[in-house]
Design a protein around this motif. Structure first.
Motif, mmCIF file in Angstrom:
data_model
loop_
_atom_site.group_PDB
_atom_site.id
_atom_site.type_symbol
_atom_site.label_atom_id
_atom_site.label_comp_id
_atom_site.label_asym_id
_atom_site.label_seq_id
_atom_site.Cartn_x
_atom_site.Cartn_y
_atom_site.Cartn_z
ATOM 1 N N ILE A 171 0.826 -1.209 0.000
ATOM 2 C CA ILE A 171 0.000 0.000 0.000
ATOM 3 C C ILE A 171 0.860 1.259 0.000
ATOM 4 C CG2 ILE A 171 -1.652 1.338 1.372
ATOM 5 C CD1 ILE A 171 -2.771 -1.422 2.306
ATOM 6 N N SER A 172 1.895 1.273 0.824
ATOM 7 C CA SER A 172 2.715 2.480 0.947
ATOM 8 C C SER A 172 3.532 2.769 -0.307
ATOM 9 C CB SER A 172 3.657 2.359 2.151
ATOM 10 O OG SER A 172 4.587 1.298 1.959
ATOM 11 N N GLY A 173 3.779 1.751 -1.129
ATOM 12 C CA GLY A 173 4.644 1.966 -2.287
ATOM 13 C C GLY A 173 3.989 1.860 -3.640
ATOM 14 N N SER A 174 2.653 1.797 -3.693
ATOM 15 C CA SER A 174 2.002 1.477 -4.968
ATOM 16 C C SER A 174 1.108 2.556 -5.559
ATOM 17 C CB SER A 174 1.172 0.193 -4.809
ATOM 18 O OG SER A 174 1.988 -0.896 -4.450
ATOM 19 N N ALA A 175 0.944 3.677 -4.888
ATOM 20 C CA ALA A 175 0.046 4.714 -5.406
ATOM 21 C C ALA A 175 0.515 5.253 -6.749
ATOM 22 C CB ALA A 175 -0.085 5.856 -4.403
ATOM 23 N N ASP A 176 1.833 5.215 -6.996
ATOM 24 C CA ASP A 176 2.337 5.762 -8.254
ATOM 25 C C ASP A 176 2.033 4.863 -9.442
ATOM 26 O OD1 ASP A 176 4.050 3.838 -7.203
ATOM 27 O OD2 ASP A 176 5.862 4.765 -8.033
ATOM 28 N N VAL A 177 1.876 3.559 -9.211
ATOM 29 C CA VAL A 177 1.609 2.640 -10.323
ATOM 30 C C VAL A 177 0.154 2.169 -10.380
ATOM 31 C CG1 VAL A 177 3.969 1.831 -10.605
ATOM 32 C CG2 VAL A 177 2.492 0.710 -8.936
ATOM 33 N N GLU A 219 -6.771 2.437 -9.078
ATOM 34 C CA GLU A 219 -7.270 1.576 -8.016
ATOM 35 C C GLU A 219 -7.326 2.318 -6.685
ATOM 36 O OE1 GLU A 219 -5.826 -0.872 -11.330
ATOM 37 O OE2 GLU A 219 -5.030 0.851 -10.261
ATOM 38 N N PHE A 220 -6.282 3.097 -6.391
ATOM 39 C CA PHE A 220 -6.261 3.832 -5.129
ATOM 40 C C PHE A 220 -7.419 4.825 -5.058
ATOM 41 C CE2 PHE A 220 -2.573 1.680 -4.144
ATOM 42 C CZ PHE A 220 -1.946 2.134 -2.990
ATOM 43 N N LEU A 221 -7.729 5.483 -6.176
ATOM 44 C CA LEU A 221 -8.832 6.439 -6.173
ATOM 45 C C LEU A 221 -10.173 5.731 -6.006
ATOM 46 C CD1 LEU A 221 -7.628 8.943 -8.908
ATOM 47 C CD2 LEU A 221 -7.913 9.391 -6.464
ATOM 48 N N GLU A 222 -10.309 4.540 -6.590
ATOM 49 C CA GLU A 222 -11.532 3.763 -6.384
ATOM 50 C C GLU A 222 -11.659 3.381 -4.910
ATOM 51 O OE1 GLU A 222 -14.080 2.405 -8.791
ATOM 52 O OE2 GLU A 222 -13.313 4.286 -9.583
ATOM 53 N N TRP A 223 -10.540 2.975 -4.306
ATOM 54 C CA TRP A 223 -10.553 2.568 -2.896
ATOM 55 C C TRP A 223 -10.757 3.757 -1.968
ATOM 56 C CZ3 TRP A 223 -5.456 -0.641 -3.677
ATOM 57 C CH2 TRP A 223 -5.754 -1.801 -4.409
ATOM 58 N N GLU A 236 -6.678 6.341 2.466
ATOM 59 C CA GLU A 236 -7.415 7.599 2.581
ATOM 60 C C GLU A 236 -6.528 8.828 2.419
ATOM 61 O OE1 GLU A 236 -10.660 9.877 2.721
ATOM 62 O OE2 GLU A 236 -10.781 7.700 3.001
ATOM 63 N N ASN A 237 -5.361 8.813 3.031
ATOM 64 C CA ASN A 237 -4.502 9.998 3.034
ATOM 65 C C ASN A 237 -3.276 9.870 2.136
ATOM 66 O OD1 ASN A 237 -6.119 11.398 5.008
ATOM 67 N ND2 ASN A 237 -5.271 9.996 6.542
ATOM 68 N N ILE A 238 -3.295 8.887 1.238
ATOM 69 C CA ILE A 238 -2.171 8.719 0.313
ATOM 70 C C ILE A 238 -2.445 9.538 -0.951
ATOM 71 C CG2 ILE A 238 -0.877 7.090 -1.112
ATOM 72 C CD1 ILE A 238 -1.388 4.954 0.963
#
Length: 256
Positions: A97-103, A107-111, A125-127
């Motif tokens: 989770i901590s290292g995947s927002a860039d790729v 998915e992160f926005l859906e979550w 939430e805060n990434i």
């Protein structure tokens, strides 16, 4: 239901299921020496577009770490709930989770935006999500879907009974892509629950119609079979509209 499970904003019929699921998942994780940090309901199940018995119940679960022992412990729990969930939960750990927002910005926005945490706090939430990374993933998905469509045409294109259901099955993925195109543009239509509003938002933004997407959606909803010879025309139009949309996204200018 355990007091640790939160039900605010969750449909009653889903809340009644999610409580026992969370409890069983917590116990399974504990047996493998792991901890469930959070469980998040996302997608249509977290909004007004959910259709009981037809829509998947999409769940994202975050653990302290994930290994084979945990997966073996979770498998029988998820198997037990598959008939009601219709989709296996997405399983990730803190490091992922901590290292995947860039790729995985889509998915992160859906979550984050189409989601309700029913156990713990939403771990994404805060990434922050980079808009340029989002634009790039959207383009990757659009180009990847084109390759898959062509491959499917070569494999089953001569079999309408298989090819039409395949084309219809791609619509849900495109709905997610469309929502993220709208997010990229800062359009409020990104939060729309119904597919028609999302398609209309993309049409307005891009300046051209997505008539074939609408036609396929109508065929899927009404369970209508395409007339003999019609499917090839639909497929060609589908590719043409997809190409236009890909070119539009490729040229979008974003900041951040």
């Amino acid at each position: 239901m355990t007091a640790l499970v939160k039900t605010d904003g969750i449909r009653k019929e889903l809340a009644a299921m999610l409580g026992p699921l969370a409890e069983q998942t917590i116990e399974a994780a504990r047996s493998a020496g792991k901890t469930l940090d959070a469980a998040v309901l996302f997608g249509s199940a977290a909004g007004p577009g959910f259709v009981p018995g037809k829509s998947d119940v999409n769940i994202f679960m975050a653990f302290d770490s994930v290994d084979v022992a945990l997966l073996n412990a979770l498998r029988p729990v998820f198997d037990r709930w598959m008939k009601k969930l219709r989709a296996r939960p997405v399983v990730a750990d803190r490091a992922f989770i901590s290292g995947s927002a860039d790729v995985f910005p889509m998915e992160f926005l859906e979550w984050k935006e189409r989601a309700v945490a029913f156990y713990g706090d939403n771990p994404v939430e805060n990434i922050p999500v980079s808009l340029e990374n989002l634009r790039m993933e959207i383009e990757v998905n659009l180009r990847g879907k084109r390759l898959r469509l062509i491959q499917a045409a070569l494999e089953i294109g001569s079999k309408p009974a298989k090819f039409q259901p395949f084309l219809e099955s791609t619509l849900s993925t495109f709905a997610t892509i469309f929502r993220n195109i709208l997010r990229l543009a800062g359009s409020p239509a990104a939060g729309a629950g119904d597919p028609d509003s999302v398609i209309a938002g993309v049409e307005s933004l891009a300046g051209f119609k997505l008539s074939t997407f609408r036609e396929l959606a109508a065929m899927k909803k009404s369970k209508t079979k395409a007339p003999a010879g019609k499917l090839e025309t639909v497929f060609q139009s589908y590719l043409t509209e997809l190409d236009s949309l890909t070119e539009f996204v490729d040229k979008m200018e974003v900041g951040g």
